[in-house]
Each structure stands twice: as C-alpha cells, then as structure tokens.
Write a protein that holds these residues in place. Structure first.
Motif, PDB file in Angstrom:
ATOM      1  N   GLN A 127       0.826  -1.210   0.000  1.00 44.67           N
ATOM      2  CA  GLN A 127       0.000   0.000   0.000  1.00 44.67           C
ATOM      3  C   GLN A 127       0.860   1.260   0.000  1.00 44.67           C
ATOM      4  O   GLN A 127       0.578   2.218  -0.735  1.00 44.67           O
ATOM      5  CB  GLN A 127      -0.928  -0.021   1.212  1.00 44.67           C
ATOM      6  CG  GLN A 127      -1.912   1.124   1.250  1.00 44.67           C
ATOM      7  CD  GLN A 127      -2.880   1.009   2.414  1.00 44.67           C
ATOM      8  OE1 GLN A 127      -2.793   0.056   3.184  1.00 44.67           O
ATOM      9  NE2 GLN A 127      -3.788   1.963   2.529  1.00 44.67           N
ATOM     10  N   LYS A 128       1.920   1.242   0.798  1.00 41.60           N
ATOM     11  CA  LYS A 128       2.810   2.412   0.840  1.00 41.60           C
ATOM     12  C   LYS A 128       3.524   2.606  -0.486  1.00 41.60           C
ATOM     13  O   LYS A 128       3.714   3.751  -0.944  1.00 41.60           O
ATOM     14  CB  LYS A 128       3.819   2.244   1.964  1.00 41.60           C
ATOM     15  CG  LYS A 128       3.212   2.369   3.350  1.00 41.60           C
ATOM     16  CD  LYS A 128       4.272   2.202   4.420  1.00 41.60           C
ATOM     17  CE  LYS A 128       3.658   2.347   5.813  1.00 41.60           C
ATOM     18  NZ  LYS A 128       4.667   2.159   6.883  1.00 41.60           N
ATOM     19  N   GLU A 141       1.091   4.124  -2.851  1.00 43.68           N
ATOM     20  CA  GLU A 141       0.919   5.542  -2.534  1.00 43.68           C
ATOM     21  C   GLU A 141       2.139   6.348  -2.979  1.00 43.68           C
ATOM     22  O   GLU A 141       2.001   7.478  -3.508  1.00 43.68           O
ATOM     23  CB  GLU A 141       0.689   5.714  -1.032  1.00 43.68           C
ATOM     24  CG  GLU A 141      -0.645   5.154  -0.567  1.00 43.68           C
ATOM     25  CD  GLU A 141      -0.815   5.293   0.936  1.00 43.68           C
ATOM     26  OE1 GLU A 141       0.148   5.745   1.594  1.00 43.68           O
ATOM     27  OE2 GLU A 141      -1.900   4.947   1.463  1.00 43.68           O
ATOM     28  N   HIS A 180       2.031   6.701  -6.690  1.00 45.75           N
ATOM     29  CA  HIS A 180       0.998   7.672  -7.048  1.00 45.75           C
ATOM     30  C   HIS A 180       1.468   9.099  -6.775  1.00 45.75           C
ATOM     31  O   HIS A 180       1.281  10.002  -7.623  1.00 45.75           O
ATOM     32  CB  HIS A 180      -0.278   7.376  -6.256  1.00 45.75           C
ATOM     33  CG  HIS A 180      -1.399   8.314  -6.559  1.00 45.75           C
ATOM     34  ND1 HIS A 180      -2.086   8.325  -7.773  1.00 45.75           N
ATOM     35  CD2 HIS A 180      -1.963   9.312  -5.805  1.00 45.75           C
ATOM     36  CE1 HIS A 180      -3.003   9.264  -7.752  1.00 45.75           C
ATOM     37  NE2 HIS A 180      -2.960   9.884  -6.564  1.00 45.75           N
ATOM     38  N   ASN A 181       2.110   9.324  -5.639  1.00 47.16           N
ATOM     39  CA  ASN A 181       2.621  10.664  -5.316  1.00 47.16           C
ATOM     40  C   ASN A 181       3.706  11.089  -6.282  1.00 47.16           C
ATOM     41  O   ASN A 181       3.753  12.247  -6.732  1.00 47.16           O
ATOM     42  CB  ASN A 181       3.141  10.696  -3.886  1.00 47.16           C
ATOM     43  CG  ASN A 181       2.027  10.541  -2.867  1.00 47.16           C
ATOM     44  OD1 ASN A 181       0.869  10.911  -3.143  1.00 47.16           O
ATOM     45  ND2 ASN A 181       2.361  10.028  -1.693  1.00 47.16           N
TER      46      ASN A 181
END
Length: 530
Positions: free
Chosen positions: A220-221, A224, A227-228
C-alpha cells in the motif's frame, strides 16, 4: 440336687473308695510306663540363631514402617525357599553327615523333606529380626547346622541381591536402548516433518500473519509513493510545459515589440506600456504558480524596477531594459527547465524502482497466505504425528531414572552396602532336649493312669450284677423291701481284710517310692531334664 441324685453321687464315691487300690495300681503303672517311655524315646535338641535385616541407608523420614515390614517378610520368604532348596540342604546333609540311617533306607528327597520339617523360621513380632532354628538328636550338630543355615541366609541374600541387581541393571539397560531407538526414530520423523513444513507450523502462524500484514502495508505504501511520484512528475511536466509556452509567448512578444508590430506599430514602446504588459503577464503567472516561482519573482522584480523609475523613461531605454530582462529571463528559464528535466528523470527512476519492488510483493503475499492457510492442516498432522511422543518420552525418562537407580543398586550390592542380613545372636549348644518334654509326659501318664483306673472301676461295676442298694432291688423285682440286714463280718474276715489293706498300702507305697527314687536318680544323672 434331689435325694436320688445325691444317692447316685454317694454310690460313685463309695465305688471309687472301694476300688482305690485298683486306681492307685493303674496310676503307678502308667507313671512307670511313662518314665520308661521317656527314657527310650530318642531325644531331640533344638538350637536357634537370631538374624537381623539391615535396610539400605535411606532417609528414615521417608520410610513407611509397614513397607519395611513387608520387605522383610518378602525377603525372608524368598530366602527361605532358597535356603531350604534341595541343593542347599543336600550340601548341609553331606557336610554334617545328617540322618545316616534314613539315607540308607530312604531316597534323598524324603531325607530332605525330613530336614525341612526340622527347620523352623520364625519372624519376630517387633523389629527387623527373625530366628532360624533346627532340631536333631545331636546337640553339637544341631548348633553347627543352625549356624550353617544362618550363614546360608547371608550368603544366599548377597548372591540373590547381586544377581537380581545385575539382571535388573541389564534389563533396564536393554529396555533403555530399545526405548531410545524408538524415541530417536520418532524424533527424526518429527524433525524431518518440521524442516519440511517449518513455515506452515502453528508456532509460525503469528509471525506469518505479522509478515503478511507488513507486506500488505508495504504494498500500500509503495502504491501511494508511486501515485505521489507520478503526480509530482505530472506537475513538473506541466510546469515545464507552461514554462515552454511562456517562453514562447515572451519570445513572440519581444519579437513583436522589436519589429514594431505592437499596438502602436512603428512607435516606441513607453515604460507605461511595458509596465502594463508585465503586470498582465504577472497576473497570468499567479494563476498557475505561487509567488515563489522563479518566473513570478523575476517578473515581479521587473515590475518593481519600472515602477521605481515611474514609467517616464524613453522607449529606447525601455527597450534596452526589456532586452536585458529578456536575456536574463531566458537564461533563468533555461536553467529552471533543465532542473525540472532532471527532476522528472529522477521521478521516473524512482517510479520504476518502486514498481519493480511492488511487482515482487504479490508473490511474497501469496506465499505467506498459502502458509497461513496450510497451518490448520499441519496442526492436525502434527498432532497425529506427536500423539504418542509424550508417552514415549515419559517412558524413556522413567527408564533413564530406573537405569541409574539399578546401576547404583548394583554398585551398592557389589560393595555389600545394600540391604543385608546380619547374625545378631549365633546358635548355641543346647543344654537340654527339645523333645520329649518330661513334665508333659509325666502329666500325660498321670492323666492316663487316673483315667484307666476310673474307667476300669466303672467297667467292673457295670459288669457286676449284684444288688448293692435296697432301692435297686425294689426297682428290679417290683416289690417293696420291708427291711435290710447289714453284712456282719466275722473276726477272721475282719483280720484278713485288714491284712490285705495294709499289704496293699505297703506295696503301693514302696512302688511309688521306687518310682520317685528312680526319677530323682535319673534327674541327677542328667537323663531327665525338667
């Protein structure tokens, strides 16, 4: 008691008094026969030795008295069978030359059975002691045989305990080796199973769950972060595109101003017009960027410079200033675009690296999920595999303890430090025979003599058909007796009766004195032991 019973009692008393000579003769003859029997009955002597059972040195507070008593009884019973066995008794018979006459007439088994009947083993009522006794015709042999039997108890006990300790040690050792082989094979199967399915075992479930949660969080990290980074990359690209468009716009604007294609073609651009254009351009930049953007700051700086001059300069001066600003702006834009290009490249490398890391996580997550899902199956298989392991382990531990105890016991027995028998009181030379008992024979002879005399008296009275009482005559003939005339003795009959009485008294007295004298002489000579 009525008169008839009283008359019957008086009749028997008169009968005994009238036949006292017969009763006395029977009594003296019976005593004489008993004395002769005592002299000719073979004498049997008995000797006893007292042995004690010494327990192994243990903590007395942990010893049950009843248990010690049971151990003593068991030990004595076992050793009694060993001591009275055929081999042991046959050696004793041969050593002391016992029962020579019986051995000539009877088989050895019967002779041994006779000796067994002459051996007596009596446990004491108190304490760990017991006695061993033997009876026979020779006092000296009786003493020696008793001591030999006591020594046999000690020897057989030491031999028996050492053999039993050795056999027990060997047995426990063999059992321990067999149990160890079974336990090692079981542990090898368990070890192989655990090595094969180590990550699927129950004890790894918590760690697998924690690792799975960690992988999910990491995935998940990473998503993220990707995505960032993509969003930041997009913003950087948009910024670079905007700068390119602004640079193109500024370039076209400058070209138009330099070519005279502005709002007043052919006329010089004043500072006021230049300031107005820069303000519009500044407002356009603020729509997309913050006030910290380099282009925004550079444009703001130009506006401040023009406002400081008050917008009253000549067109040529404004153009020169614009040209100068334009040159420096192009250089700053070029540097900023280069920096953005480098950042975009770094963002793309980081995104690629993160995507590479993210691509490896699904396989790891699937692996841990498979381990967790297989845990209940492995738990059931492990329970079935180890169901009897605890019993095997407990049995092995018990055998280890028993083997150590057996080895210690064997060492104690070899050093004669274990439980053993000890002669407390050895057998002594008997000073009087055990059988026959003179007092018992004498009393039995007296009882037999009196019984014989009384029985003979009653028997003679029974066979005598003469009437001695008037009532007996009345009952017999059925006619009342009117009178009874007493018997009148003559002087000659009275004298003869008196002589017979005196003669019988003298003879019986002499016979009784002779018996007493014979008993005294035999007692003094040691032939009679009371």
């Amino acid at each position: 008691m009525d008169s008839k019973q009283r008359q019957q009692l008086n009749k028997y008393v008169d009968l005994i008094i009238g036949r006292w000579q017969l009763i006395a003769i029977c009594l003296l003859l019976s005593v004489g026969v008993g004395l002769i029997s005592y002299l000719y009955i073979p004498k049997s002597y008995q000797s006893a030795a007292v042995l004690s059972y010494e327990q192994q040195q243990i903590n007395p507070t942990k010893m049950d008295p009843e248990q010690g008593k049971v151990l003593l009884q068991q030990a004595v019973a076992t050793l009694q069978e060993m001591v009275t066995s055929r081999n042991s008794l046959e050696k004793v018979i041969s050593q002391f030359d016992l029962y020579p006459e019986q051995r000539k007439k009877l088989p050895i088994e019967d002779v041994i059975e006779i000796m067994r009947r002459n051996i007596s083993i009596t446990p004491a009522t108190k304490g760990d002691v017991f006695s061993v006794s033997f009876q026979g015709p020779s006092p000296d042999k009786v003493m020696k045989v008793t001591n030999a039997l006591a020594a046999l108890f000690i020897e057989e006990n030491l031999k028996y305990r050492e053999e039993r300790a050795t056999e027990t040690s060997k047995y426990t050792q063999d059992e321990l080796e067999m149990a160890k082989k079974v336990l090692d094979a079981k542990e090898q199967v368990m070890r192989d199973y655990k090595l094969k399915y180590y990550n699927e075992m129950t004890e790894q479930r918590a760690g697998n769950l924690e690792r799975l949660n960690s992988l999910n969080e990491q995935s998940q990290k990473l998503q993220e972060s990707i995505h960032n980074l993509e969003r930041t990359k997009t913003m950087a690209q948009e910024q670079m595109n905007m700068m390119q468009r602004l640079a193109a716009t500024r370039s076209s604007l400058e070209q138009a101003m330099s070519a005279g294609t502005g709002p007043a073609a052919g006329a010089p651009v004043s500072d006021a017009d230049r300031l107005e254009q820069l303000r519009r351009y500044y407002d356009t930049l603020l729509i997309k960027y913050t006030d910290k953007h380099p282009e925004v700051r550079r444009t703001k700086q130009l506006i401040e410079q023009l406002e400081a001059r008050g917008g009253t300069g000549q067109a040529s001066a404004g153009q020169r200033t614009g040209a100068t600003g334009t040159g420096s702006g192009q250089l700053a834009d070029s540097l900023e675009m280069g920096r953005l290009q480098i950042q975009i490249g770094e963002y793309e490398g980081s995104i690629k690296q993160l995507r590479s890391q993210l691509a490896t996580l699904p396989a790891e997550i699937s692996k841990y999920q498979a381990w967790i899902e297989a845990t209940p199956v492995r738990e059931a298989e492990w329970s079935a595999l180890t169901r009897d392991y605890s019993e095997l382990r407990r049995h092995y531990d018990e055998l280890v303890a028993r083997n150590l105890q057996a080895q210690s016991t064997e060492t104690l027995e070899r050093k004669q430090k274990g439980s053993k028998f000890k002669i407390v009181d050895p057998a002594r030379l008997p000073d009087k025979p055990f059988k026959p008992n003179f007092l018992k024979i004498f009393l039995a002879a007296v009882a037999i003599g009196l019984g014989l005399g009384l029985g003979t008296t009653l028997a003679l009275d029974f066979v005598d058909t003469s009437f001695k009482d008037p009532l007996d005559l009345e009952e017999y003939v059925g006619v009342p007796v009117v009178c009874a005339v007493a018997y009148i003795e003559s002087a000659e009959e009275a004298a003869a009766k008196k002589k017979r009485f005196l003669l019988s008294v003298v003879l019986l007295t002499l016979f009784g004195l002779a018996l007493v004298a014979a008993i005294g002489v035999l007692w003094l000579k040691g032939r009679i032991i009371i």
